[in-house]
Scaffold this motif. Structure first.
Motif, PDB file in Angstrom:
ATOM      1  N   SER A 264     133.983 126.415   6.549  1.00 56.56           N
ATOM      2  CA  SER A 264     132.571 126.782   6.463  1.00 56.56           C
ATOM      3  C   SER A 264     132.245 127.460   5.147  1.00 56.56           C
ATOM      4  N   GLY A 265     131.055 127.168   4.657  1.00 59.02           N
ATOM      5  CA  GLY A 265     130.572 127.826   3.444  1.00 59.02           C
ATOM      6  C   GLY A 265     129.220 127.263   3.062  1.00 59.02           C
ATOM      7  N   THR A 266     128.635 127.825   2.008  1.00 56.88           N
ATOM      8  CA  THR A 266     127.351 127.340   1.519  1.00 56.88           C
ATOM      9  C   THR A 266     127.599 126.554   0.235  1.00 56.88           C
ATOM     10  N   ILE A 267     127.104 125.317   0.194  1.00 58.59           N
ATOM     11  CA  ILE A 267     127.358 124.449  -0.964  1.00 58.59           C
ATOM     12  C   ILE A 267     126.729 125.075  -2.207  1.00 58.59           C
ATOM     13  N   ALA A 268     127.574 125.319  -3.223  1.00 58.54           N
ATOM     14  CA  ALA A 268     127.097 125.992  -4.430  1.00 58.54           C
ATOM     15  C   ALA A 268     126.361 125.032  -5.350  1.00 58.54           C
ATOM     16  N   SER A 269     126.830 123.789  -5.387  1.00 57.57           N
ATOM     17  CA  SER A 269     126.174 122.805  -6.247  1.00 57.57           C
ATOM     18  C   SER A 269     126.571 121.415  -5.799  1.00 57.57           C
ATOM     19  N   GLY A 270     125.787 120.425  -6.213  1.00 58.46           N
ATOM     20  CA  GLY A 270     126.110 119.038  -5.932  1.00 58.46           C
ATOM     21  C   GLY A 270     125.822 118.619  -4.507  1.00 58.46           C
ATOM     22  N   GLU A 271     126.397 117.498  -4.143  1.00 62.02           N
ATOM     23  CA  GLU A 271     126.107 116.874  -2.865  1.00 62.02           C
ATOM     24  C   GLU A 271     127.384 116.244  -2.329  1.00 62.02           C
ATOM     25  N   ILE A 272     127.474 116.070  -1.009  1.00 68.22           N
ATOM     26  CA  ILE A 272     128.691 115.505  -0.429  1.00 68.22           C
ATOM     27  C   ILE A 272     128.333 114.584   0.736  1.00 68.22           C
ATOM     28  N   CYS A 273     129.152 113.555   0.920  1.00 69.34           N
ATOM     29  CA  CYS A 273     128.972 112.632   2.043  1.00 69.34           C
ATOM     30  C   CYS A 273     130.327 112.426   2.711  1.00 69.34           C
ATOM     31  N   PRO A 274     130.355 112.047   4.005  1.00 66.18           N
ATOM     32  CA  PRO A 274     131.639 111.727   4.631  1.00 66.18           C
ATOM     33  C   PRO A 274     132.332 110.623   3.832  1.00 66.18           C
ATOM     34  N   VAL A 308     127.185 124.778   5.514  1.00 65.19           N
ATOM     35  CA  VAL A 308     127.826 123.684   6.249  1.00 65.19           C
ATOM     36  C   VAL A 308     129.196 124.076   6.793  1.00 65.19           C
ATOM     37  N   THR A 309     129.715 123.242   7.687  1.00 59.86           N
ATOM     38  CA  THR A 309     131.112 123.304   8.105  1.00 59.86           C
ATOM     39  C   THR A 309     131.657 121.887   7.930  1.00 59.86           C
ATOM     40  N   LEU A 310     132.709 121.745   7.130  1.00 66.84           N
ATOM     41  CA  LEU A 310     133.274 120.423   6.862  1.00 66.84           C
ATOM     42  C   LEU A 310     134.600 120.263   7.594  1.00 66.84           C
ATOM     43  N   THR A 311     134.863 119.037   8.052  1.00 70.23           N
ATOM     44  CA  THR A 311     136.226 118.740   8.497  1.00 70.23           C
ATOM     45  C   THR A 311     136.779 117.701   7.539  1.00 70.23           C
ATOM     46  N   LEU A 312     138.105 117.705   7.389  1.00 70.48           N
ATOM     47  CA  LEU A 312     138.753 116.834   6.411  1.00 70.48           C
ATOM     48  C   LEU A 312     139.628 115.803   7.127  1.00 70.48           C
ATOM     49  N   ALA A 313     139.933 114.728   6.401  1.00 66.21           N
ATOM     50  CA  ALA A 313     140.739 113.660   6.970  1.00 66.21           C
ATOM     51  C   ALA A 313     142.198 114.089   7.137  1.00 66.21           C
ATOM     52  N   ASP A 314     142.663 115.014   6.286  1.00 68.67           N
ATOM     53  CA  ASP A 314     144.068 115.438   6.350  1.00 68.67           C
ATOM     54  C   ASP A 314     144.154 116.912   6.702  1.00 68.67           C
ATOM     55  N   GLU A 315     145.289 117.275   7.296  1.00 71.76           N
ATOM     56  CA  GLU A 315     145.534 118.692   7.594  1.00 71.76           C
ATOM     57  C   GLU A 315     146.064 119.359   6.346  1.00 71.76           C
ATOM     58  N   ILE A 316     145.209 119.970   5.555  1.00 71.87           N
ATOM     59  CA  ILE A 316     145.737 120.701   4.402  1.00 71.87           C
ATOM     60  C   ILE A 316     145.382 122.166   4.539  1.00 71.87           C
ATOM     61  N   ASP A 317     146.193 122.988   3.901  1.00 72.61           N
ATOM     62  CA  ASP A 317     146.059 124.427   4.061  1.00 72.61           C
ATOM     63  C   ASP A 317     144.940 124.952   3.160  1.00 72.61           C
ATOM     64  N   ILE A 318     143.869 125.438   3.763  1.00 80.96           N
ATOM     65  CA  ILE A 318     142.736 125.986   3.004  1.00 80.96           C
ATOM     66  C   ILE A 318     142.356 127.305   3.659  1.00 80.96           C
ATOM     67  N   SER A 319     142.106 128.321   2.841  1.00 82.64           N
ATOM     68  CA  SER A 319     141.666 129.583   3.443  1.00 82.64           C
ATOM     69  C   SER A 319     140.502 130.157   2.658  1.00 82.64           C
ATOM     70  N   ARG A 320     139.946 131.252   3.178  1.00 78.64           N
ATOM     71  CA  ARG A 320     138.808 131.905   2.530  1.00 78.64           C
ATOM     72  C   ARG A 320     139.155 132.229   1.082  1.00 78.64           C
ATOM     73  N   GLY A 321     138.215 131.973   0.199  1.00 77.32           N
ATOM     74  CA  GLY A 321     138.436 132.233  -1.219  1.00 77.32           C
ATOM     75  C   GLY A 321     138.751 130.957  -1.972  1.00 77.32           C
ATOM     76  N   ASP A 322     139.229 129.925  -1.247  1.00 74.21           N
ATOM     77  CA  ASP A 322     139.468 128.634  -1.892  1.00 74.21           C
ATOM     78  C   ASP A 322     138.125 127.956  -2.156  1.00 74.21           C
ATOM     79  N   VAL A 323     138.152 126.974  -3.049  1.00 68.08           N
ATOM     80  CA  VAL A 323     136.936 126.226  -3.363  1.00 68.08           C
ATOM     81  C   VAL A 323     137.238 124.740  -3.236  1.00 68.08           C
ATOM     82  N   LEU A 324     136.355 124.011  -2.562  1.00 67.11           N
ATOM     83  CA  LEU A 324     136.469 122.556  -2.518  1.00 67.11           C
ATOM     84  C   LEU A 324     135.585 121.989  -3.622  1.00 67.11           C
TER      85      LEU A 324
END
Lengths: 544, 300
Positions: A264-274, A308-324
């Motif tokens: 979960s987070g607020t999109i800082a810039s740009g756009e995303i699609c599944p 938003v809250t995003l789910t990903l296709a793979d189980e990768i380790d992401i925690s607070r403070g990371d950036v997608l």
């Protein structure tokens, strides 16, 4: 309770007529600040805007009448400044200490106005007000012209990235609505503009106290044919000039059950699609977007500003403070403009915490390049930044984080420096550039499909994310020199060139591999011993 | 991508704040006061953490003098959404029989609301409490931060507020200190109603006009909600078409005469209104700095 100035325009007072309001769905929002020197009449101007847009309620007007009798500075006329000066100390002293936020609207727009203090000692509060503003209204007292504070505020507004500015030349009633005075101040200000990076600058002659050119054209200044302040605010189109790359700082990992793992987070810039591919930083792991959950449910796309809250296709380790991100890399070094916020000066070498996006980690100033004189905008050397001082500094960050230039993305280009002992924010900053920008093609790109060699080199400590090219070259040449020494020793002991070459090669290649293996084992060991510590706490201090 | 509308921006901002607290504070709580602002806050919190559950409980500081319909609505809401609802009422105040009529609004508010709130926060050890307050409600609130730092005694120092640039909230605090957090800071009363209409959020029926038994006292229309409310000589109960713009302790909350029995009716009435919603609040009226003083003492 309507007297003098307010009676001059009875149709704008309290009547049954109310401006028609369209469906809220189509309404836009403009955030702006009013700033200027002491007694320029900022609070009065804001009070006037509230009054003219029917945003003052009858009971508040009654309270205003009472307050005007007690603290007012306008004789029998209601003192509109008292509508916004909210703290008792402010009403007593007749000054604005803190940022006050005010809300009003017209048919097309909702406004959030930040009324910011003029006193130099409260400059930090002014910067705070400016940080969320789309547009700035800078007041100048027509009797006084440009003051040191005008330059200072213009400089801070510029640093904070406000690109659209309205110069309100106030108290025109006190200079006899004289056009020459207005033109002279306009010319003086135009001389300042180069270097401030403003896109649009409008000049409006007005009287907040009398209402001239605030909501409607003034009969007293027929020589001015431009729009009133309110018309300008209603129609101005502002732009931050940010780019459109996808960036999402992770706030919260949403894991209600074993089947769902959302970020979960607020999109800082740009756009995303599944289906879009993303890189998680600083780890550099890649995946694709599976689902996008917005406040209105599942969506096929989401853009800047959406929570938003995003789910990903793979189980990768992401925690607070990371950036997608769509692509990019983490850094350990940023150069930023700083504004000192606290009584304690900002000094190089001292350990601070940096908050950038949702990441919090240790940081220190490794260079204070210069302080900026906010009066003539010149740069001069400085050993520290005292409260309200502006400067340019390079920061070394303990663990790699993702940062951008403030001009590209405000959310991931703005930072707070916090004293870990007092928990006080000592400076706010805007990133000018990062080590990742400088070494863009030369350091390891943590983008989709990073090479296996890159990963080994990274893990082996040959390459540190965000390190400059010189640092990387330094590490590589040291590795080769060590291997040469080892080969030389082997040659001296065995006398065999083959063995010496073999030993040298083994040292060059196997030592980094051993280091990777060794680190992995240590990590495993540490993970078993310190399992109870959740990653978010490690980064953030858990709010302790 | 279409730019976000005014309400979407406010919604995203509130959700960001809710998540920021859940991620950085140890033991947050949502102060649930049952009114429309609490209803919106709760709705936003459910969205912020969906499909997960709320990562914090709700706390209602009861005074024993809330409208009965409020309590019914509170319990029904908690049941419908499966919420962890805590209710605290100041036990000493209850034992002494503190009430707005017998002790006056100032004493009642201090003992049952301010002290009750502090007791509850201390008892459960909450280090962050969400409130539904908005900056447009009252002048001293217009100056309060989104993250309002309180001393271990829950006091607010308006002169030593932290700078809050961008959305970079400094969520660090010393042991014993706590935050009051206001995700709806930038909302107005109109935004709240527009959002309730847009999202179809249930609210207490007292907000809608209907014929109710009221007493006129000091110019305010008071709903006689139970037998404890004693009539003064000469006072009579009359039935009038009224609704409430804010909800609190019933003897301290004035109704407004209104025909607005539906949401569109309320929206239309609010846009035409020339009186601010806090006028019905009897506790704001004592002195220009009344709210600021209460806040310094630890009131929300």
């Amino acid at each position: 309770m309507r007297t003098a100035a307010l009676q001059r325009q009875p149709e704008t007072g309290f009547g049954p007529a109310v401006a028609p309001v369209p469906a809220p769905a189509s309404k836009s929002l403009l955030r702006f600040i009013t700033c200027g020197s002491v007694d320029d009449g900022k609070s009065t101007l804001l009070g006037r805007l509230l009054w003219e847009t029917h945003s003052v309620f009858e009971d508040q007007a009654e309270a205003l009448a009472n307050d005007s009798r007690r603290f007012g500075t306008t004789g029998d006329t209601p003192d509109l400044a008292l509508l916004v000066d909210g703290l008792a100390a402010e009403r007593e002293q007749g000054i604005t200490i803190d940022v006050a936020y005010r809300y009003f609207g017209t048919a097309n727009r909702a406004f959030i106005a930040a009324d910011t203090p003029g006193h130099e000692q409260y400059t930090r509060n002014m910067a705070t007000g400016a940080s969320t503003a789309d547009c700035a209204v800078i007041l100048i007292d027509a009797r006084k012209g440009l003051l040191a504070q005008t330059r200072r505020h213009s400089c801070i507004v510029s640093m904070i990235g406000v690109r659209d500015v309205i110069i309100a030349i106030n108290k025109m009633d006190l200079v006899g609505y004289d056009e020459a005075t207005f033109r002279r101040i306009e010319a003086d200000y135009r001389a300042l503009i180069p270097g401030l990076g403003f896109t649009t600058v409008h000049f409006v002659p007005l009287s907040a106290r009398e209402g001239d050119n605030v909501a409607k054209a003034s009969a007293m200044m027929p020589w001015y044919s431009g729009p009133s302040l309110l018309t300008l605010l209603e129609t101005i189109e502002t732009s931050t000039g940010e780019d459109a790359k996808f960036r999402l700082p992770i706030q919260w990992v949403n894991r209600p059950n074993a089947e769902f793992r959302g970020f979960s987070g607020t999109i800082a810039s740009g756009e995303i699609c599944p289906g879009d591919s993303i890189v998680a930083l600083p780890s550099g792991r890649t995946s694709r977007i599976a689902r996008i959950l917005t406040p209105s449910g599942d969506a096929q796309s989401a853009g800047a500003g959406a929570a938003v809250t995003l789910t990903l296709a793979d189980e990768i380790d992401i925690s607070r403070g990371d950036v997608l991100v769509a692509s990019g890399q983490a850094t350990r070094r940023v150069t930023a403009r700083l504004l000192a916020l606290s009584e304690t000066a900002v000094v190089p070498g001292k350990p601070y915490l940096i908050k950038l996006g949702t990441a919090v980690t240790g940081a220190r100033l490794i260079a204070l390049h210069h302080a900026i004189d906010v009066h003539d905008y010149t740069e001069r050397p400085a050993a520290e930044l005292a409260m309200n001082a502006l400067g340019l500094a390079t920061l070394h960050i303990e663990t790699p984080i993702y940062a951008t230039r403030y001009a590209d993305c405000r959310t991931l280009g703005s930072l707070l420096l916090i004293d870990p002992l007092t928990n006080e924010a000592v400076a706010l900053g805007t990133v000018e550039h990062t080590a990742a920008d400088a070494g863009d093609k030369k350091t390891v790109q943590a983008r989709a499909g990073a090479t296996a060699f890159g990963r080994i080199a990274l893990a082996a400590g040959l390459i540190v994310p965000g390190a400059s090219r010189d640092e990387v070259m330094h590490r590589i040449s040291w590795r080769i020199a060590s291997a040469l020494l080892f080969a030389g020793l082997a040659l001296a002991v065995t006398g065999s060139v083959t063995i010496a070459l073999g030993a040298g090669f083994a040292d060059l290649v196997l030592r980094p591999a051993l280091r990777v293996l060794h680190d992995r084992l240590w990590q495993l060991g540490l993970a078993t011993r310190h399992r109870p510590v959740p990653p978010a706490l490690g980064i953030d201090g858990g709010g302790i | 991508m279409k730019p976000l509308t005014h309400l979407q921006k406010l919604e995203a901002e509130a959700i960001f704040i809710l998540r920021e607290v859940a991620a950085t504070c140890e033991k947050p709580v949502l102060l649930y006061s049952i009114g429309k602002d609490s209803a919106v806050l709760l709705h936003l919190a459910m969205k912020a953490f969906a499909p997960g559950k709320l990562p914090f409980p709700l706390l209602h500081v009861d005074t024993g003098w809330k409208f009965r319909e409020m309590i019914e609505f509170r319990d029904a809401t908690a049941k419908r959404l499966g919420l962890d609802l805590l209710v605290h009422i100041n036990p000493e105040g209850l034992a002494q029989g503190i009430g707005p009529q017998s002790h006056g609004s100032a004493v009642h508010t201090d003992v049952m609301k301010t002290q009750g709130l502090k007791q509850a926060l201390d008892k459960f050890g909450f280090d962050a409490a969400f409130g539904g307050a908005r900056r447009d409600e009252e002048k001293s609130r217009a100056k309060e931060r989104v993250f309002s730092l309180r001393t271990p005694d829950h006091r607010w120092d308006p002169k030593a507020q932290r700078p809050e640039p961008w959305a970079l909230f400094n969520t660090r605090k010393a042991k014993g200190e706590s935050f009051r957090v206001f995700p709806l800071s930038n909302w107005t009363e109109a935004d709240v109603w527009d959002y309730i209409a847009q999202e179809n959020i249930p609210v207490v029926p007292l907000y809608f006009a209907k014929p109710r038994p009221v007493v006129v006292r000091n110019g305010a229309l008071i709903l006689r909600d139970d037998e404890r409310f004693t009539l003064l000589p000469g006072e009579t109960i009359e039935t009038r078409m009224v609704r409430f713009r804010t909800l609190g302790c019933y003897p301290l909350t004035g109704a407004v005469e209104s025909e607005a029995a539906t949401l569109p009716g309320i929206l239309a009435e609010m846009r035409a209104s020339r009186v601010s919603e806090r006028q019905g609040r009897i506790i704001d009226a004592d002195g220009a700095s009344s709210m600021e003083k209460k806040k310094q003492e630890g009131y929300f």
